[in-house]
Design an enzyme around this catalytic site. Structure first.
Site, PDB file in Angstrom:
ATOM      1  N   HIS A  14       0.854  -1.187   0.000  1.00  0.00           N
ATOM      2  CA  HIS A  14       0.000   0.000   0.000  1.00  0.00           C
ATOM      3  C   HIS A  14       0.886   1.232   0.000  1.00  0.00           C
ATOM      4  O   HIS A  14       2.111   1.137   0.080  1.00  0.00           O
ATOM      5  CB  HIS A  14      -0.976   0.000   1.186  1.00  0.00           C
ATOM      6  CG  HIS A  14      -0.398   0.444   2.499  1.00  0.00           C
ATOM      7  ND1 HIS A  14      -1.151   1.005   3.509  1.00  0.00           N
ATOM      8  CD2 HIS A  14       0.878   0.409   2.993  1.00  0.00           C
ATOM      9  CE1 HIS A  14      -0.383   1.294   4.544  1.00  0.00           C
ATOM     10  NE2 HIS A  14       0.848   0.938   4.266  1.00  0.00           N
ATOM     11  N   CYS A  23       5.588   6.608   4.748  1.00  0.00           N
ATOM     12  CA  CYS A  23       4.409   5.830   4.347  1.00  0.00           C
ATOM     13  C   CYS A  23       3.790   6.313   3.042  1.00  0.00           C
ATOM     14  O   CYS A  23       2.888   5.673   2.504  1.00  0.00           O
ATOM     15  CB  CYS A  23       3.361   5.827   5.458  1.00  0.00           C
ATOM     16  SG  CYS A  23       3.895   4.877   6.884  1.00  0.00           S
ATOM     17  N   HIS A  27       5.155   0.626  -0.517  1.00  0.00           N
ATOM     18  CA  HIS A  27       5.769  -0.329   0.416  1.00  0.00           C
ATOM     19  C   HIS A  27       4.704  -1.334   0.828  1.00  0.00           C
ATOM     20  O   HIS A  27       3.562  -1.264   0.369  1.00  0.00           O
ATOM     21  CB  HIS A  27       6.355   0.399   1.634  1.00  0.00           C
ATOM     22  CG  HIS A  27       5.308   0.982   2.535  1.00  0.00           C
ATOM     23  ND1 HIS A  27       4.649   2.152   2.246  1.00  0.00           N
ATOM     24  CD2 HIS A  27       4.780   0.520   3.699  1.00  0.00           C
ATOM     25  CE1 HIS A  27       3.772   2.403   3.191  1.00  0.00           C
ATOM     26  NE2 HIS A  27       3.821   1.431   4.090  1.00  0.00           N
ATOM     27  N   HIS A  68      -0.790 -10.528  -1.319  1.00  0.00           N
ATOM     28  CA  HIS A  68       0.180 -10.314  -2.401  1.00  0.00           C
ATOM     29  C   HIS A  68      -0.313  -9.345  -3.479  1.00  0.00           C
ATOM     30  O   HIS A  68       0.163  -9.387  -4.618  1.00  0.00           O
ATOM     31  CB  HIS A  68       0.645 -11.639  -3.023  1.00  0.00           C
ATOM     32  CG  HIS A  68       1.613 -12.365  -2.149  1.00  0.00           C
ATOM     33  ND1 HIS A  68       1.247 -12.974  -0.981  1.00  0.00           N
ATOM     34  CD2 HIS A  68       2.947 -12.542  -2.260  1.00  0.00           C
ATOM     35  CE1 HIS A  68       2.318 -13.498  -0.412  1.00  0.00           C
ATOM     36  NE2 HIS A  68       3.360 -13.251  -1.153  1.00  0.00           N
ATOM     37  N   GLU A 129      -0.085  -3.546  11.346  1.00  0.00           N
ATOM     38  CA  GLU A 129       0.894  -3.345  10.268  1.00  0.00           C
ATOM     39  C   GLU A 129       2.242  -3.915  10.696  1.00  0.00           C
ATOM     40  O   GLU A 129       3.015  -4.397   9.861  1.00  0.00           O
ATOM     41  CB  GLU A 129       1.032  -1.862   9.931  1.00  0.00           C
ATOM     42  CG  GLU A 129      -0.179  -1.322   9.183  1.00  0.00           C
ATOM     43  CD  GLU A 129       0.058   0.041   8.561  1.00  0.00           C
ATOM     44  OE1 GLU A 129       1.063   0.697   8.891  1.00  0.00           O
ATOM     45  OE2 GLU A 129      -0.787   0.445   7.742  1.00  0.00           O
TER      46      GLU A 129
END
Ligand code: ZN
Length: 139
Positions: A14, A23, A27, A68, A129
């Site tokens: 994402h 972010c 990544h 994936h 996460e």
């Protein structure tokens, strides 16, 4: 209410549009996604829901739809360029794909469809996460 819980691990990419730090880059994470399912009544043998049904209805949904793949917001300015080179890797979502928004989407949009007919509700979803960082959406 009585609840039953199961978690599932997926690998998923994402980026967070507008993020001030790293972010914003493309990544991914090894996400751990926790489902808490509630019901007012137990079934005839004393369960909220069989754990295998949680796997079939929710964990396998993650496997089939997110694992994936790369979650990308439909309003992300990178979408059109990424779609040209790797459209089949993308999952276009109607939200900026933070852990918070993924949790909310699973509780409010996906689980009501996936759990139809089970007399149960996904009442809480926690998205990790990393082992240190998570977000939770609760009804
Ligand atoms: Zn991230």
């Amino acid at each position: 209410m009585i609840t039953a819980e199961r978690y599932h691990d997926i690998s998923c990419g994402h980026r967070v549009v507008g993020h001030e730090g790293k972010c914003r880059f493309l990544h991914g994470h090894n996400y751990r996604i926790h489902f808490e399912i509630g019901s007012e009544n137990l079934d005839e043998i004393g369960r909220v829901i069989d754990f295998s049904v949680i796997k079939e209805k929710l964990c396998m949904w993650l496997e089939d739809n997110y694992d994936h793949k790369f979650l990308i917001w439909e309003e992300d300015p990178m979408l059109s360029d990424l779609a040209k080179i790797t459209a089949d890797s993308l999952v276009i979502v109607p939200f900026n794909p933070t852990a918070e928004n993924i949790a909310k989407h699973l509780v409010t949009q996906i689980a009501p469809i996936q759990l139809q007919g089970t007399n149960t509700t996904l009442i809480r979803c926690k998205i990790e996460e990393t082992q240190k960082c998570s977000a939770t959406y609760k009804l």
